[in-house]
Write a protein that holds these residues in place. Structure first.
Motif, PDB file in Angstrom:
ATOM      1  N   VAL A  89       0.866  -1.175   0.000  1.00 34.35           N
ATOM      2  CA  VAL A  89       0.000   0.000   0.000  1.00 34.35           C
ATOM      3  C   VAL A  89       0.906   1.229   0.000  1.00 34.35           C
ATOM      4  CG1 VAL A  89      -1.932  -1.096   1.193  1.00 34.35           C
ATOM      5  CG2 VAL A  89      -0.157   0.055   2.532  1.00 34.35           C
ATOM      6  N   SER A  95      -1.423   5.159   3.290  1.00 28.32           N
ATOM      7  CA  SER A  95      -2.661   4.380   3.239  1.00 28.32           C
ATOM      8  C   SER A  95      -3.275   4.224   4.629  1.00 28.32           C
ATOM      9  CB  SER A  95      -2.372   2.987   2.673  1.00 28.32           C
ATOM     10  OG  SER A  95      -3.497   2.147   2.820  1.00 28.32           O
ATOM     11  N   PHE A 103      -4.777   1.567   5.457  1.00 32.15           N
ATOM     12  CA  PHE A 103      -4.573   0.162   5.806  1.00 32.15           C
ATOM     13  C   PHE A 103      -3.232   0.000   6.510  1.00 32.15           C
ATOM     14  CE2 PHE A 103      -7.256  -0.551   1.889  1.00 32.15           C
ATOM     15  CZ  PHE A 103      -8.375  -1.015   2.570  1.00 32.15           C
ATOM     16  N   LYS A 104      -3.257  -0.549   7.715  1.00 32.99           N
ATOM     17  CA  LYS A 104      -2.025  -0.777   8.473  1.00 32.99           C
ATOM     18  C   LYS A 104      -1.619  -2.246   8.480  1.00 32.99           C
ATOM     19  CE  LYS A 104      -1.864   3.519   9.643  1.00 32.99           C
ATOM     20  NZ  LYS A 104      -1.326   4.394   8.647  1.00 32.99           N
ATOM     21  N   ASN A 105      -2.571  -3.131   8.155  1.00 35.14           N
ATOM     22  CA  ASN A 105      -2.267  -4.561   8.138  1.00 35.14           C
ATOM     23  C   ASN A 105      -3.288  -5.292   7.268  1.00 35.14           C
ATOM     24  OD1 ASN A 105      -4.609  -5.322   9.834  1.00 35.14           O
ATOM     25  ND2 ASN A 105      -3.469  -4.258  11.457  1.00 35.14           N
ATOM     26  N   LEU A 106      -3.000  -6.540   6.988  1.00 37.66           N
ATOM     27  CA  LEU A 106      -3.872  -7.353   6.142  1.00 37.66           C
ATOM     28  C   LEU A 106      -5.253  -7.537   6.766  1.00 37.66           C
ATOM     29  CD1 LEU A 106      -4.359  -9.180   3.675  1.00 37.66           C
ATOM     30  CD2 LEU A 106      -3.334 -11.045   5.000  1.00 37.66           C
ATOM     31  N   GLU A 149      -7.051  -5.458   8.296  1.00 44.06           N
ATOM     32  CA  GLU A 149      -7.913  -4.318   7.955  1.00 44.06           C
ATOM     33  C   GLU A 149      -8.438  -4.418   6.524  1.00 44.06           C
ATOM     34  OE1 GLU A 149      -5.609  -0.827   8.813  1.00 44.06           O
ATOM     35  OE2 GLU A 149      -5.752  -1.122  10.979  1.00 44.06           O
ATOM     36  N   LEU A 171      -3.909  -0.751  -3.345  1.00 42.71           N
ATOM     37  CA  LEU A 171      -2.992  -1.816  -2.936  1.00 42.71           C
ATOM     38  C   LEU A 171      -2.630  -2.676  -4.125  1.00 42.71           C
ATOM     39  CD1 LEU A 171      -5.027  -4.584  -2.384  1.00 42.71           C
ATOM     40  CD2 LEU A 171      -5.675  -3.034  -0.584  1.00 42.71           C
ATOM     41  N   ARG A 223       4.303   0.768   1.842  1.00 45.52           N
ATOM     42  CA  ARG A 223       4.384  -0.035   3.060  1.00 45.52           C
ATOM     43  C   ARG A 223       3.983  -1.466   2.706  1.00 45.52           C
ATOM     44  NH1 ARG A 223       1.561   3.046   6.081  1.00 45.52           N
ATOM     45  NH2 ARG A 223      -0.468   2.081   5.799  1.00 45.52           N
ATOM     46  N   LEU A 272       2.305  -4.779   3.674  1.00 42.65           N
ATOM     47  CA  LEU A 272       1.347  -5.302   4.648  1.00 42.65           C
ATOM     48  C   LEU A 272       1.627  -6.752   4.970  1.00 42.65           C
ATOM     49  CD1 LEU A 272      -2.095  -3.861   3.481  1.00 42.65           C
ATOM     50  CD2 LEU A 272      -0.464  -2.907   5.126  1.00 42.65           C
ATOM     51  N   VAL A 329       7.789  -7.888   8.473  1.00 44.61           N
ATOM     52  CA  VAL A 329       6.546  -7.935   7.707  1.00 44.61           C
ATOM     53  C   VAL A 329       5.920  -9.318   7.883  1.00 44.61           C
ATOM     54  CG1 VAL A 329       5.517  -7.770   5.405  1.00 44.61           C
ATOM     55  CG2 VAL A 329       7.414  -6.245   6.053  1.00 44.61           C
TER      56      VAL A 329
END
Length: 165
Positions: free
Chosen positions: A27, A31, A33-36, A38, A98, A116, A118, A132
């Motif tokens: 991402v 973004s 989104f901070k992680n999968l 989310e 993404l 970033r 994810l 990661v």
């Protein structure tokens, strides 16, 4: 060491695995989104259509997105790109939220802080991105990677290529 299967082929003889790498779910750095988790939560909430862009039209890339869809039980649409560079360019430009991209083409952007990571697509974390998480940590059973190999013509006898090893 990753597992590899020799796939019988009428058109080639496998000689050697040269390299392998996970794909990386990327991402933009800004973004939400901070992680999968989310991304999966948004897809399950169905508040808007969730799209997964991937960096090629090859069937294996489509299978990566389809595997995530099936294992995570989410409704996503996989949108193919004509390669990693156009996908990263559109990710950086904000045209897509993404993208799945190969590790080698992504690391420079990750290190520069423009994107970033994810998650990586292998069952375990990648040695070159130890912080990661793998998709398998969130979605049990998910495990894919890209590999590069040396192939010869179909029916090539082992004695003709063993000297190369």
């Amino acid at each position: 060491m990753p597992r590899y299967r020799t796939i019988p082929s009428r058109t080639s003889t496998p000689i050697s695995l040269l390299a392998s790498s996970p794909n990386i779910l990327l991402v933009r750095a800004d973004s939400p989104f901070k992680n999968l988790g989310e991304v999966i939560a948004q897809a399950k909430a169905k508040t808007r259509r969730t799209l997964l862009w991937h960096a090629a039209t090859a069937p294996r890339r489509i299978l990566r997105a389809s595997s995530l869809k099936n294992l995570a039980k989410i409704d996503v649409e996989a949108i193919p790109y004509k390669g990693g560079a156009p996908a990263i360019n559109d990710l950086l430009g904000g045209q897509i939220p993404l993208s799945f991209n190969n590790g080698p083409e992504s690391v420079g952007q990750i290190e520069a802080g423009t994107v970033r990571a994810l998650a990586v697509t292998t069952a375990t974390r990648a040695p070159f991105l130890p912080d990661v998480p793998s998709i398998g940590e969130t979605v049990p059973g998910y495990d894919t990677e890209v590999w590069w190999g040396l192939l010869g013509p179909a029916g090539m006898p082992p004695t003709s290529w063993k000297a190369l090893a």
